[in-house]
Scaffold this motif. Structure first.
Motif, mmCIF file in Angstrom:
data_model
loop_
_atom_site.group_PDB
_atom_site.id
_atom_site.type_symbol
_atom_site.label_atom_id
_atom_site.label_comp_id
_atom_site.label_asym_id
_atom_site.label_seq_id
_atom_site.Cartn_x
_atom_site.Cartn_y
_atom_site.Cartn_z
ATOM 1 N N LEU A 18 0.816 -1.206 0.000
ATOM 2 C CA LEU A 18 0.000 0.000 0.000
ATOM 3 C C LEU A 18 0.852 1.260 0.000
ATOM 4 C CD1 LEU A 18 -2.946 0.977 0.119
ATOM 5 C CD2 LEU A 18 -2.771 0.957 2.618
ATOM 6 N N TRP A 19 1.970 1.259 0.747
ATOM 7 C CA TRP A 19 2.756 2.478 0.931
ATOM 8 C C TRP A 19 3.958 2.561 -0.016
ATOM 9 C CZ3 TRP A 19 2.748 1.360 6.863
ATOM 10 C CH2 TRP A 19 1.502 1.710 7.380
ATOM 11 N N LEU A 20 4.565 1.408 -0.345
ATOM 12 C CA LEU A 20 5.787 1.422 -1.162
ATOM 13 C C LEU A 20 5.677 0.424 -2.317
ATOM 14 C CD1 LEU A 20 8.323 1.403 1.817
ATOM 15 C CD2 LEU A 20 7.790 3.370 0.369
ATOM 16 N N PRO A 21 4.688 0.583 -3.188
ATOM 17 C CA PRO A 21 4.494 -0.413 -4.257
ATOM 18 C C PRO A 21 5.656 -0.496 -5.237
ATOM 19 C CG PRO A 21 3.158 1.551 -4.645
ATOM 20 C CD PRO A 21 3.734 1.695 -3.268
ATOM 21 N N HIS A 22 6.459 0.569 -5.351
ATOM 22 C CA HIS A 22 7.572 0.578 -6.296
ATOM 23 C C HIS A 22 8.734 -0.311 -5.845
ATOM 24 C CE1 HIS A 22 8.363 3.716 -3.293
ATOM 25 N NE2 HIS A 22 9.650 3.499 -3.517
ATOM 26 N N TRP A 23 8.695 -0.818 -4.624
ATOM 27 C CA TRP A 23 9.756 -1.707 -4.157
ATOM 28 C C TRP A 23 9.748 -3.065 -4.872
ATOM 29 C CZ3 TRP A 23 11.200 -1.622 1.729
ATOM 30 C CH2 TRP A 23 11.697 -0.341 2.050
ATOM 31 N N GLY A 24 8.646 -3.431 -5.483
ATOM 32 C CA GLY A 24 8.577 -4.687 -6.233
ATOM 33 C C GLY A 24 8.818 -5.912 -5.371
ATOM 34 N N LEU A 25 9.744 -6.762 -5.808
ATOM 35 C CA LEU A 25 10.000 -8.012 -5.081
ATOM 36 C C LEU A 25 10.674 -7.797 -3.739
ATOM 37 C CD1 LEU A 25 11.155 -10.472 -7.890
ATOM 38 C CD2 LEU A 25 8.907 -10.203 -6.878
ATOM 39 N N HIS A 26 11.228 -6.603 -3.498
ATOM 40 C CA HIS A 26 11.769 -6.307 -2.169
ATOM 41 C C HIS A 26 10.712 -6.497 -1.090
ATOM 42 C CE1 HIS A 26 15.393 -3.697 -3.625
ATOM 43 N NE2 HIS A 26 15.677 -4.983 -3.560
ATOM 44 N N ILE A 27 9.474 -6.142 -1.422
ATOM 45 C CA ILE A 27 8.375 -6.246 -0.452
ATOM 46 C C ILE A 27 8.232 -7.687 0.023
ATOM 47 C CG2 ILE A 27 5.872 -6.054 -0.173
ATOM 48 C CD1 ILE A 27 5.961 -3.734 -2.186
ATOM 49 N N PHE A 28 8.119 -8.600 -0.917
ATOM 50 C CA PHE A 28 7.849 -9.995 -0.572
ATOM 51 C C PHE A 28 9.092 -10.690 -0.017
ATOM 52 C CE2 PHE A 28 4.955 -8.619 -3.863
ATOM 53 C CZ PHE A 28 3.735 -8.972 -3.329
ATOM 54 N N SER A 29 10.276 -10.277 -0.449
ATOM 55 C CA SER A 29 11.502 -10.869 0.075
ATOM 56 C C SER A 29 11.709 -10.511 1.542
ATOM 57 C CB SER A 29 12.697 -10.382 -0.756
ATOM 58 O OG SER A 29 12.517 -10.671 -2.120
ATOM 59 N N LEU A 30 11.514 -9.232 1.872
ATOM 60 C CA LEU A 30 11.655 -8.810 3.268
ATOM 61 C C LEU A 30 10.577 -9.443 4.139
ATOM 62 C CD1 LEU A 30 12.505 -5.027 2.719
ATOM 63 C CD2 LEU A 30 14.069 -6.841 3.441
ATOM 64 N N ALA A 31 9.360 -9.541 3.610
ATOM 65 C CA ALA A 31 8.272 -10.156 4.378
ATOM 66 C C ALA A 31 8.561 -11.638 4.636
ATOM 67 C CB ALA A 31 6.953 -9.993 3.639
ATOM 68 N N GLN A 32 9.136 -12.330 3.658
ATOM 69 C CA GLN A 32 9.463 -13.745 3.834
ATOM 70 C C GLN A 32 10.559 -13.934 4.876
ATOM 71 O OE1 GLN A 32 7.879 -16.250 2.504
ATOM 72 N NE2 GLN A 32 9.196 -17.843 3.363
ATOM 73 N N LEU A 33 11.583 -13.086 4.820
ATOM 74 C CA LEU A 33 12.660 -13.171 5.812
ATOM 75 C C LEU A 33 12.134 -12.842 7.205
ATOM 76 C CD1 LEU A 33 15.686 -13.727 6.071
ATOM 77 C CD2 LEU A 33 16.098 -11.278 5.703
#
Length: 541
Positions: free
Chosen positions: A172-187
């Motif tokens: 919602l806040w940083l959609p331009h991060w792309g796969l960074h979002i899901f990688s950080l969430a997984q870690l």
């Protein structure tokens, strides 16, 4: 520990896990439905197929065999040897993460960086998260072996919810991060999961001695770390050999479990967008399997492994244990069959509506409804296979496990070939059809093993796969009525018509469940007995 006591603990573990997982999974379900409205199909495909496959493959190859072997040991084992063996999952995980990470970065097709940015970082962080999760493996096995009922479910559910909340906020806040979002969430997910186990055991072992479980084989948190001694072997070699047998089987089982993702990833038979739609439908279709079948399979695998001795057939087992195991297996088969049939019958008429509510027109139009309807049939086979293999893997001897590896090898090869041919013929539905074929073969093998195992005894647990004609008629009636209701009330007629369609389904479901309650009295008695014992055990603890 007697078989009845082990059964009570297994039922308690399964029922508690089921209730807590339903609560937490519903919260996650809502959060994921929100996230889907902000993502492209391509990003969903990369995250849920490509990167999740990397993560699950590392974990499966590094720990699955160790889990099965170490949970099958006797209560009198030397736990320091078992813990030493479990710590080998960490270097093994590092090896697989480095090797598979290189494959994912160098040998596979790299997505367009404009459509899916930061792919390389995503691969590295997903591989790292798998290694982090392996640090908690000794804690997980010790907790499962001693049936710490709520720890596993609470740790996993809390981690999943926090991961979903973090993902939703970043999307919602940083959609331009792309796969960074899901990688950080997984870690973040794996770190929280391991931390829950470490904190729990640190608190438990640091408390006064009177509050510790008497059967717990460690007294300090440092006892869970690797230890070496010159007076005896560092690992139990019998467990190590069994681990190697299960590893060969696990490698093949992973191909069957994630086969369609391997085909999509390595053969490029679908674009990333179609992969995303398929994976969403696959996750939605398997939701009930994860909520209901997985806790039952994990809990009762422990029950069968504790009650039955691997190297003995039914005639040489304790007859009391054989009788209890047969009664439990019959009831579990009946429960799996009824649950799977209910999902199949009602899933056909409500697939399109479920997809429209969950993901909007992106899912409810096109191939989504057909995929979900086919998946409902697969869930029926998945339910039966979970119970039959749960018993089979707990009762097999080491030699039988080794022989079964050849069967798994043939199934793996046939699945890959069949998946490729079917997807060329009928698109992504071919994956589900190939899964159904292989699941049917696995069920047939397990049913043959169970039949032979009990052939010389008076028990026939496979009777759990027979239903009364009246109940079969109720399923047929419900299927016909809900199909007609879908034709006239769903899904382009607006919400009043949709609600009427839901009401028709609720009525048919009530009729079916009432018929099951009246005809399947032995199953109802089993459920009442075990749920009552579970509630009593919860009060006592």
């Amino acid at each position: 520990m007697g078989s009845e006591e082990v059964l009570g603990q297994a039922a308690r573990l399964a029922s508690s896990g089921l209730l807590l997982q339903v609560l937490f999974r519903l919260i996650t379900f809502v959060l994921n439905a929100f996230i889907l409205r902000f993502l492209s199909k391509e990003i969903v495909g990369i995250v849920n197929v490509r990167l999740t496959l990397l993560y699950s493959t590392i974990l499966f190859l590094a720990r699955e065999a160790f889990r099965r072997a170490c949970l099958s040991g006797s209560a009198q084992r030397d736990w320091s040897q078992t813990l030493n063996l479990l710590w080998l999952t960490v270097p093994l995980g590092v090896f697989w993460s480095l090797f598979l990470g290189w494959v994912w970065l160098r040998l596979l097709e790299v997505p367009d960086p404009d459509a899916v940015p930061h792919y390389g970082t995503g691969v590295m962080l997903f591989a790292l998260s798998a290694v982090v999760e392996l640090l908690g493996e000794p804690f997980w096995v010790l907790a499962q072996a001693h049936m710490f009922v709520k720890l596993k479910v609470l740790a996993e559910s809390l981690s999943v919810i926090l991961k979903s909340v973090l993902t939703a906020c970043l999307v919602l806040w940083l959609p331009h991060w792309g796969l960074h979002i899901f990688s950080l969430a997984q870690l973040f997910y794996t770190a929280v999961l391991v931390l829950c186990y470490v904190v729990y055991f640190t608190k438990l072992l640091g408390s006064p001695g009177s509050s510790k479980p008497q059967a717990l084989p460690v007294s300090r948190i440092t006892d869970l770390l690797p230890s070496l001694t010159r007076t005896r072997a560092s690992v139990n070699w019998k467990e190590a050999k069994l681990t190697w047998s299960f590893f060969k089987q696990s490698f093949l089982k992973q191909i069957l479990t994630e086969g369609e993702r391997y085909v999509m990833t390595f053969l490029n038979v679908l674009n990333f967008g179609d992969q995303g739609v398929y994976d969403i439908v696959n996750n939605l279709g398997s939701l009930v399997a994860r909520l209901i079948f997985q806790p039952i399979e994990e809990s009762f695998y422990i029950f069968f492994a504790k009650v039955l001795e691997r190297e003995k057939d039914a005639a040489r087992q304790k007859q009391e244990d054989i009788a209890v195991a047969a009664a439990v297996l019959e009831s579990l088969l009946k429960l799996a069959l009824l649950t799977g049939l209910t999902i199949t019958v009602f899933g056909f008429a409500y697939s399109q509506l479920a997809l429209d509510i969950y993901g909007g027109s992106m899912l409810s139009s096109g191939s989504g409804p057909v995929l979900l309807r086919c998946y409902c049939v697969y869930v029926l086979l998945l339910a039966i296979n979970g119970v039959t293999e749960c018993f089979t893997f707990a009762a097999m001897s080491k030699e039988e496990v080794d022989r079964y590896n050849f069967t798994m090898l043939a199934l793996s090869c046939s699945f890959l070939v069949l998946s490729y041919l079917l997807i060329r013929w009928c698109g992504s539905v071919g994956f589900i059809l190939a899964n159904c074929f292989n699941m049917g073969i696995r069920i047939t093998h397990s049913l043959g093993f169970i039949h032979c195992y009990y052939r010389g005894s008076a028990y026939r647990p496979l009777a759990g796969l027979r239903l009364s004609p009246l109940l079969l008629g109720a399923f047929a009636f419900s299927g016909g009525i809900t199909s007609v209701s879908e034709m006239f009330l769903c899904c382009e007629q607006g919400w009043p018509a949709r609600l009427a369609h839901v009401a028709v389904g609720a009525f048919c479901l009530a009729v079916t469940l009432r018929t099951a309650f009246l005809t399947e009295t032995r199953l109802i008695h089993f459920l009442r007995t075990q749920l009552g014992a579970s509630r009593l055990a919860n009060k006592l603890t």
